[in-house]
Design an enzyme around this catalytic site. Structure first.
Site, PDB file in Angstrom:
ATOM      1  N   ASP A   1      21.227  31.349  67.829  1.00  0.00           N
ATOM      2  CA  ASP A   1      19.730  32.304  68.179  1.00  0.00           C
ATOM      3  C   ASP A   1      21.426  33.906  68.907  1.00  0.00           C
ATOM      4  O   ASP A   1      22.449  33.913  68.756  1.00  0.00           O
ATOM      5  CB  ASP A   1      19.267  32.744  69.495  1.00  0.00           C
ATOM      6  CG  ASP A   1      18.197  31.732  69.234  1.00  0.00           C
ATOM      7  OD1 ASP A   1      17.929  31.339  68.151  1.00  0.00           O
ATOM      8  OD2 ASP A   1      17.803  31.308  70.268  1.00  0.00           O
TER       9      ASP A   1
ATOM     10  N   GLU B   1      20.820  25.638  65.447  1.00  0.00           N
ATOM     11  CA  GLU B   1      20.376  25.717  67.400  1.00  0.00           C
ATOM     12  C   GLU B   1      19.507  25.230  67.184  1.00  0.00           C
ATOM     13  O   GLU B   1      18.718  26.126  66.540  1.00  0.00           O
ATOM     14  CB  GLU B   1      21.472  27.452  68.205  1.00  0.00           C
ATOM     15  CG  GLU B   1      20.662  27.094  69.127  1.00  0.00           C
ATOM     16  CD  GLU B   1      20.544  28.632  69.914  1.00  0.00           C
ATOM     17  OE1 GLU B   1      21.503  29.209  68.888  1.00  0.00           O
ATOM     18  OE2 GLU B   1      20.322  28.492  71.459  1.00  0.00           O
TER      19      GLU B   1
END
Ligand code: TTJ
Length: 656
Positions: free
Chosen positions: A515, A442
């Site tokens: 995350d 990400e």
């Protein structure tokens, strides 16, 4: 005389059975982790649900008590208290000391009963520190106590009767109640999770129309308690279920199509409601157990739908003489359906035993559902629903042809622009597909760190800039046009369904690194949904992993400790003392390459979780519910599943 001494040879054999369960719990309940703990609870609940599902009583109550104790009650007939003619012990004792006794009992008592879990209540007993049973029957209250061998000074076998079934008083109630404490030595501090139980009980309540299931959390917070209570009861059964699944979406018609049919020892019920979306969502169950991989009941259901709607379209001249029949997939575009069958002698197949195998079920379901559905469509109020479904299917057929062309073009473009598209991919130098790993990361900044940190001989990095497309609502052309998705497809080398080919796979592990916040959870769920729908084998063959980045770093001189949740942090702080330096990572982007390597990439140290098909199905369902057009429902869902954002439902554990 002690209870142990009063056992005859036959019973000792029985107890040796329970001892085998204690020695190798995995053989009976899969794992001794959190899943196994819940498994032994399902074993007990299944019995009460069977009793009520077969028309005896109306309510099942589950209570979570302090100290990891669970209690399950029903207001059915009460377990059998009379002596078993051969074993000379009460029916209750047979159920709790003899492996698979439940099945033997239930087959002549019930027309069908819980299948998959099906290892029996004795397994729960064997894996409990103690367990007691109360039966209220014909005005009498009985009780029997069982306990683990350690409690008897290690001298007796497990699950042994401490106090045999005894008349302990009078009562006006009727029913059964079991209270048990899973053995901590086996389940190592695992706790019952309210949301996991609530999700399952909601399903069970939807699938057993009118049954009331009460779930109550009476634990203190330290025991995992949440002081919650839910009552699940759905008058409309699975018709309510599809409406719940479609909450916040645009539906083509208000009232779900609901049909049911019963034969001796066989029942089927189906609920259908179409949305204006493109995907097909069929949730199927056998004896209230989800069949994530489908099976013969789904096949029969699909054939029935295709046949009935084609015939309807012909009869009503919506489909003209020279037009060819529509395909099944056309009728299933935007369809949300729940199909449930109840039957005996269930055979589960497939990678995860999530597929119904019984061959006779296909024809049975097809015939029964077709008959009922045809009749339903003749009824007043269903004409317009039928017409809308057929008109949507005709639209689907038109775009099917167009999509096929677009797909061919997209495929060729994929080949041509392959190099272009995978420009973002930092591939690895090694060509050994058996060990290569692809990290989907990400954000560009974490992607940058990952590139610096990696071992380029076998680790490739693909940074994701935006969020991947929600494939649930998009047609195929749009999916292929999405840069994030098409990059993943070309990087993996497998193509996608219907042309998915696992032999093209260039990586052994596909590792999602996002995350530990809400956005990260969303990205994981979107990716899993994509894999679930278009590359399912990638998951079932065990290639998809979730990397678990830590939330904190504790440092005292050279000693470094990474903590993956608040609990671990607290423990770490206790161990290292107040002077330890604390760093909190807000996201992967805040880690330097070395930290990222240590915590998420180094095969020797990292924390990885392999994604199971159930994880992916759950993510898919979350996306289905979360991505409705109505944000109030979304908020409500997030609120109810607050811990979804923390670690999703994946457990943190090392895999390599
Ligand atoms: C069996 O045949 C006689 C009437 O009762 C039938 C029976 O077994 N009923 C029954 C079992 N109701 N509830 C249970 C049950 C409930 C719990 C909580 C746990 C177990 C193992 C069984």
């Amino acid at each position: 005389m002690s209870a142990a001494k009063s056992y005859n040879a036959e019973q000792i054999q029985v107890l040796e059975g329970l001892d085998a369960v204690r020695k190798r719990p995995g053989m009976y309940i899969g794992t001794t982790g959190n899943k196994g703990l819940h498994h032994i609870l399902w074993e007990i609940i299944d019995n009460s649900v069977d009793e009520v599902a077969n028309g005896f009583g109306d309510t099942v109550t589950i209570q979570l008590l302090d100290d990891c104790v669970a209690r399950v009650s029903d207001n059915g007939r009460g377990m059998p208290v009379d002596k078993h003619p051969k074993l000379k012990i009460s029916g209750v004792e047979v159920i709790f000391t003899q492996l698979h006794a439940g099945a033997k009992f239930n087959n002549d008592q019930y027309s069908f009963s819980g299948g998959l879990h099906g290892v029996g209540a004795s397994v729960t007993n064997a894996l409990s520190e103690w367990l007691y049973v109360e039966v209220a029957r014909d005005g009498n209250l009985y009780r029997a106590d069982f306990h683990s061998p350690e409690l008897a000074g290690g001298k007796v076998k497990s699950g042994v009767v401490k106090n045999p079934l005894t008349l302990v008083g009078k009562t006006k109630n009727q029913g059964s109640r079991v209270t048990f404490k899973p053995d901590e030595r086996i389940f190592k501090g695992e706790k019952f999770n309210y949301n996991i139980i609530a999700d399952r009980m909601r399903d069970v309540a939807y699938l057993n129309r009118g049954m009331t299931i009460v779930l109550e959390d009476l634990r203190m917070p330290l025991d995992g308690g949440t002081e919650k209570k839910d009552t699940f009861c759905y008058k409309g059964g699975i018709a309510d279920y599809v409406q719940y699944l479609n909450e916040g979406k645009n539906t083509l018609y208000d009232k779900p199509l609901y049909v049911e049919a019963k034969e001796k020892n066989f029942e089927v019920a189906v609920a259908i409601q179409h949305t204006d979306g493109y995907s097909e969502n069929i949730y199927s169950y056998v004896n209230s157990i989800p069949t994530v991989e489908g099976g013969t009941h789904e096949v029969g259901f699909k054939s029935a739908v295709t046949r009935v709607f084609n015939e309807y379209a012909r009869k009503n001249n919506i489909l003209k003489e020279k037009q060819s029949n529509l395909l099944g997939e056309d009728f299933r575009e935007g369809m949300v359906a729940v199909i449930t069958v109840k039957m005996q002698n269930v055979q589960f197949e497939g990678q995860t035993k999530g597929k119904l195998g019984n061959p006779e079920v296909r024809q049975k379901v097809e015939t029964l559902v077709a008959e009922q559905l045809e009749e339903l469509l003749q009824m007043r109020g269903y004409k317009s629903s039928a017409e809308k479904i057929i008109s949507k299917a005709m639209g689907a057929a038109r775009t099917r042809e167009a999509a096929k062309k677009a797909k061919d073009i997209a495929r060729q473009q994929n080949k041509l622009n392959g190099a272009n598209l995978i420009g973002k991919l930092s591939s690895c130098s090694g060509r050994n597909y058996e060990i290569n790993e692809l990290f989907i990361v990400e954000g560009d900044s974490a992607g940058g760190s990952a590139k610096q940190a990696r071992d380029r001989s076998f680790q490739a990095i693909l940074p994701l800039r935006g969020k991947p497309l929600n494939v649930e609502k998009a047609p195929l052309e749009k999916i292929l046009a999405n840069e994030e998705i098409s990059t993943i497809i070309s990087a993996l080398g497998t193509g996608i369904e219907p042309a998915f080919d696992i032999t093209g796979l260039k990586y052994d592990k596909v590792i999602i690194l996002a995350d530990a916040d809400q956005d990260g959870a969303h990205i994981r769920a979107l990716l899993l949904t994509f894999f679930f729908r278009y590359m399912r084998k990638l998951i079932t063959e065990g290639h998809v992993y979730i990397g678990m980045p830590p939330l904190y770093k504790l440092q005292k001189k050279d000693e470094i400790l990474y903590c993956y949740d608040d609990e671990a942090l607290e423990e770490g702080q206790k161990k290292m003392g107040k002077t330890a330096l604390l760093q909190r990572f807000k996201g992967l982007g805040e880690m330097n390459p070395e930290q990222l390597w240590d915590t998420a990439m180094d095969p020797a140290k990292r924390s990885l979780t392999r994604v199971t098909i159930e994880d992916a199905a759950a993510a898919d369902r979350r996306i289905t519910v979360l991505m409705g057009d109505d944000s109030a429902i979304r908020k409500d869902y997030i609120y109810r599943h607050a811990d979804f954002n923390k670690i999703d439902s994946f457990k943190i554990k090392a895999e390599d």
